[in-house]
Design a protein around this motif. Structure first.
Motif, mmCIF file in Angstrom:
data_model
loop_
_atom_site.group_PDB
_atom_site.id
_atom_site.type_symbol
_atom_site.label_atom_id
_atom_site.label_comp_id
_atom_site.label_asym_id
_atom_site.label_seq_id
_atom_site.Cartn_x
_atom_site.Cartn_y
_atom_site.Cartn_z
ATOM 1 N N THR A 92 -2.061 -1.404 -3.712
ATOM 2 C CA THR A 92 -3.135 -0.499 -3.309
ATOM 3 C C THR A 92 -2.579 0.913 -3.196
ATOM 4 O OG1 THR A 92 -4.250 -2.257 -2.080
ATOM 5 C CG2 THR A 92 -4.888 0.014 -1.583
ATOM 6 N N VAL A 93 -3.201 1.833 -3.912
ATOM 7 C CA VAL A 93 -2.822 3.238 -3.852
ATOM 8 C C VAL A 93 -3.965 3.970 -3.162
ATOM 9 C CG1 VAL A 93 -2.052 5.253 -5.133
ATOM 10 C CG2 VAL A 93 -1.571 2.954 -6.012
ATOM 11 N N SER A 94 -3.654 4.531 -2.012
ATOM 12 C CA SER A 94 -4.706 5.147 -1.218
ATOM 13 C C SER A 94 -4.149 6.312 -0.424
ATOM 14 C CB SER A 94 -5.311 4.118 -0.256
ATOM 15 O OG SER A 94 -6.254 4.723 0.607
ATOM 16 N N SER A 95 -4.949 7.360 -0.311
ATOM 17 C CA SER A 95 -4.544 8.505 0.486
ATOM 18 C C SER A 95 -5.083 8.383 1.911
ATOM 19 C CB SER A 95 -5.034 9.797 -0.160
ATOM 20 O OG SER A 95 -6.431 9.751 -0.354
ATOM 21 N N THR A 152 -4.605 0.938 -8.454
ATOM 22 C CA THR A 152 -4.928 -0.107 -7.491
ATOM 23 C C THR A 152 -5.459 -1.343 -8.208
ATOM 24 O OG1 THR A 152 -5.393 1.442 -5.697
ATOM 25 C CG2 THR A 152 -6.443 -0.724 -5.569
ATOM 26 N N MET A 177 0.842 -1.187 0.000
ATOM 27 C CA MET A 177 0.000 0.000 0.000
ATOM 28 C C MET A 177 0.880 1.240 0.000
ATOM 29 S SD MET A 177 -2.967 1.178 2.683
ATOM 30 C CE MET A 177 -4.056 -0.151 2.222
ATOM 31 N N GLN A 235 -0.926 -7.791 -4.639
ATOM 32 C CA GLN A 235 -1.852 -6.659 -4.499
ATOM 33 C C GLN A 235 -1.076 -5.351 -4.396
ATOM 34 O OE1 GLN A 235 -5.449 -6.552 -4.267
ATOM 35 N NE2 GLN A 235 -5.029 -4.349 -4.495
ATOM 36 N N GLN A 238 0.859 5.753 -1.061
ATOM 37 C CA GLN A 238 0.035 6.936 -1.286
ATOM 38 C C GLN A 238 0.186 7.410 -2.729
ATOM 39 O OE1 GLN A 238 1.160 9.826 1.714
ATOM 40 N NE2 GLN A 238 -0.179 8.873 3.215
ATOM 41 N N PRO A 239 -0.771 8.158 -3.221
ATOM 42 C CA PRO A 239 -0.652 8.702 -4.581
ATOM 43 C C PRO A 239 0.638 9.484 -4.743
ATOM 44 C CG PRO A 239 -2.867 9.021 -3.749
ATOM 45 C CD PRO A 239 -2.052 8.505 -2.595
ATOM 46 N N LYS A 261 -1.102 6.276 -9.064
ATOM 47 C CA LYS A 261 -2.396 6.935 -8.969
ATOM 48 C C LYS A 261 -3.410 5.988 -8.316
ATOM 49 C CE LYS A 261 -1.503 9.404 -13.310
ATOM 50 N NZ LYS A 261 -2.026 9.707 -14.673
ATOM 51 N N LEU A 262 -4.486 6.567 -7.836
ATOM 52 C CA LEU A 262 -5.534 5.750 -7.212
ATOM 53 C C LEU A 262 -5.997 4.641 -8.161
ATOM 54 C CD1 LEU A 262 -7.689 8.561 -5.555
ATOM 55 C CD2 LEU A 262 -6.036 7.079 -4.434
ATOM 56 N N GLU A 263 -6.085 4.976 -9.436
ATOM 57 C CA GLU A 263 -6.596 4.012 -10.417
ATOM 58 C C GLU A 263 -5.607 2.901 -10.763
ATOM 59 O OE1 GLU A 263 -6.473 7.348 -10.715
ATOM 60 O OE2 GLU A 263 -5.912 7.960 -12.759
#
Length: 117
Positions: free
Chosen positions: A114-117, A91, A11, A112, A13-14, A87-89
């Motif tokens: 995961t890009v998440s703020s 993920t 995981m 997996q 962050q953007p 980017k979020l997309e």
């Protein structure tokens, strides 16, 4: 037996970077073209990057071009995907795939990202 094992997901962050790896065994790695695919929740699996047997020719899906870099080390039987400016997309579950000279395709189990703020 062909085995492909992805690693390095996680995981982030953007805007951050991540590198995923694919360790290959059970076949002559340098004889196979390799690909990275990804599958986001609720979407079909899509091809995002390709590399030829020697690593001299690569190709990318437009949405990742200039951010992602595919590479391989035939001496280590390993393929990589360097992902920058995530980017979020982005993920998704990321899969490596090997294509034999005879046209048989093999898959790893996925990792997996995961890009998440």
């Amino acid at each position: 037996e062909v085995q492909l094992v992805e690693s390095g997901g996680g995981m982030v962050q953007p805007g951050e970077a991540l590198r995923v790896s694919c360790a290959a065994s059970g076949f002559t790695f340098s004889d196979y073209a390799m690909n990275w695919y990804r599958q986001a929740p609720g979407k079909e699996r899509e091809l995002i990057a390709s590399i030829d047997r020697t690593g001299t020719s690569t190709g990318y899906k437009h949405s990742v071009k200039d951010r992602f870099t595919i590479s391989r080390n035939n001496a280590k039987n390993t393929m990589y995907l360097q992902m920058n400016i995530l980017k979020l997309e982005d993920t998704a579950v990321y899969y490596c795939s090997a294509l034999s000279p005879d046209g048989d395709r093999y898959w790893g189990q996925g990792t997996q990202v995961t890009v998440s703020s």
